[in-house]
Write an enzyme that holds these catalytic residues in place. Sequence first.
Site, PDB file in Angstrom:
ATOM      1  N   ARG A   1     -38.375  17.776  67.383  1.00  0.00           N
ATOM      2  CA  ARG A   1     -39.706  17.289  67.747  1.00  0.00           C
ATOM      3  C   ARG A   1     -40.627  17.313  66.532  1.00  0.00           C
ATOM      4  O   ARG A   1     -41.465  16.436  66.368  1.00  0.00           O
ATOM      5  CB  ARG A   1     -40.290  18.166  68.865  1.00  0.00           C
ATOM      6  CG  ARG A   1     -41.758  17.912  69.201  1.00  0.00           C
ATOM      7  CD  ARG A   1     -42.018  16.549  69.776  1.00  0.00           C
ATOM      8  NE  ARG A   1     -41.174  16.259  70.916  1.00  0.00           N
ATOM      9  CZ  ARG A   1     -41.216  15.125  71.598  1.00  0.00           C
ATOM     10  NH1 ARG A   1     -42.073  14.168  71.262  1.00  0.00           N
ATOM     11  NH2 ARG A   1     -40.394  14.912  72.612  1.00  0.00           N
TER      12      ARG A   1
ATOM     13  N   SER B   1     -39.040  25.457  73.067  1.00  0.00           N
ATOM     14  CA  SER B   1     -38.442  25.120  74.356  1.00  0.00           C
ATOM     15  C   SER B   1     -38.101  23.635  74.411  1.00  0.00           C
ATOM     16  O   SER B   1     -37.872  23.010  73.377  1.00  0.00           O
ATOM     17  CB  SER B   1     -39.368  25.551  75.496  1.00  0.00           C
ATOM     18  OG  SER B   1     -38.677  25.600  76.730  1.00  0.00           O
TER      19      SER B   1
ATOM     20  N   HIS C   1     -39.505  20.642  74.953  1.00  0.00           N
ATOM     21  CA  HIS C   1     -40.189  19.605  74.194  1.00  0.00           C
ATOM     22  C   HIS C   1     -39.937  19.770  72.705  1.00  0.00           C
ATOM     23  O   HIS C   1     -39.843  18.769  71.969  1.00  0.00           O
ATOM     24  CB  HIS C   1     -41.688  19.644  74.495  1.00  0.00           C
ATOM     25  CG  HIS C   1     -42.402  18.377  74.140  1.00  0.00           C
ATOM     26  ND1 HIS C   1     -43.313  18.301  73.110  1.00  0.00           N
ATOM     27  CD2 HIS C   1     -42.343  17.137  74.688  1.00  0.00           C
ATOM     28  CE1 HIS C   1     -43.781  17.062  73.034  1.00  0.00           C
ATOM     29  NE2 HIS C   1     -43.210  16.339  73.981  1.00  0.00           N
ATOM     30  N   CYS C   2     -39.801  21.001  72.255  1.00  0.00           N
ATOM     31  CA  CYS C   2     -39.595  21.273  70.830  1.00  0.00           C
ATOM     32  C   CYS C   2     -38.242  20.772  70.324  1.00  0.00           C
ATOM     33  O   CYS C   2     -38.109  20.473  69.136  1.00  0.00           O
ATOM     34  CB  CYS C   2     -39.689  22.772  70.553  1.00  0.00           C
ATOM     35  SG  CYS C   2     -41.196  23.553  71.146  1.00  0.00           S
ATOM     36  N   ILE C   3     -37.249  20.676  71.198  1.00  0.00           N
ATOM     37  CA  ILE C   3     -35.900  20.302  70.761  1.00  0.00           C
ATOM     38  C   ILE C   3     -35.580  18.841  71.022  1.00  0.00           C
ATOM     39  O   ILE C   3     -34.464  18.389  70.736  1.00  0.00           O
ATOM     40  CB  ILE C   3     -34.821  21.194  71.408  1.00  0.00           C
ATOM     41  CG1 ILE C   3     -34.766  20.984  72.925  1.00  0.00           C
ATOM     42  CG2 ILE C   3     -35.034  22.657  71.048  1.00  0.00           C
ATOM     43  CD1 ILE C   3     -33.550  21.610  73.604  1.00  0.00           C
TER      44      ILE C   3
END
Length: 360
Positions: A102, A343, A345-347
């Site tokens: 992201r 989490s 959204h970050c990946i």
Amino acid sequence: MNNFNNQFPSESGYRMPAEWGPHSATLLTWPHNRETWPGSHLSKVEEVYRVVVLTLLKYEPVLLLAANQRVKARAKSLLKGYEELPNPLTILESPVNDVWIRDYGPICIRNENGILFTDWEYNAWGGKYPPWSDDNGVPLVLADLLGVDLVKPGIVLEGGSIETNGEGVFLATESVLLNPNRNPGLTKREIEKKLVHYLGATQVLWLKEGLIGDDTDGHIDDLTRFVNKNTVVTALPESTGDPNYPALAENITILNKTKLKNGETLNVITLPLPETKVNEATVDGSDYVPASYANFYIANGALLLPLYDERYDAEMLNVFQTLFPNREIEGIHCADLVWGQGSLHCITQQLLGTQLPANL
């Protein structure tokens, strides 16, 4: 690379769409970094990834980066059955340092004629976790692979540090974008101009601080997210004694006072904050992790919702089903993922309007 004859992309009608718009694929990077995932943490997070990838393949194609041949083989061995799912999985062997795509992946913008990659500089949240050069090179690798033009705004900016309603309104935090560990010397107005010129921003709404234990310095995607053009969900602990309460309450005060350029106010929906204190300190020594229900990912026909805390998980599944009645709400248990400081959204990072190559 496209220079637009010295024009900025926004002058050609390019803007960053909302996440709920159509995707051509989702980008992910398979976990392998032993500094982020020591001991048994690697196998635990691989299981989370297995569930995430197989879930996404029910709704849209996935382009999965693997750091080397060994990691690629490991990913394929754990993703058994992916061939039977409705959408294709493409695994690309390419140098990467860590999983947080992201933040280092290309941010897609589009106009009526097509798409463009914006390639912002990435420095691992202010130089915290060297090396990061392979991650910083990913947008150019993907632009070459997919045949997409790319522009470089020339400043540090992570994808998780911005949030948009797709109509020019952006959310960001001062603790990240104004942090001297990103772009020392740039003013708020100068950073806003970059969002205007390269992402099509017409209004930037600034919140203050982020979650305790968030090594990004306070990414917006752990705090406040758009769910339609004028409605946001935002995290707030139930207890005023929670150490996160003062900062998150201040953010809500700002949101409630905000007026959009069209004269409308924001509809603000609060989300409870799951347990963020952990029994085992994370790699950076923190006793807290940035666990948040705001770190969801919207895919074609679905929303992937991180689950952490049995006190709130069922309620959150119902809340998001109400907010997105035409999407399947897929709950993903993310305690083992957020231990690494991020989490769902970050990946993930959405791709727009691109055709994935076969047989990589």
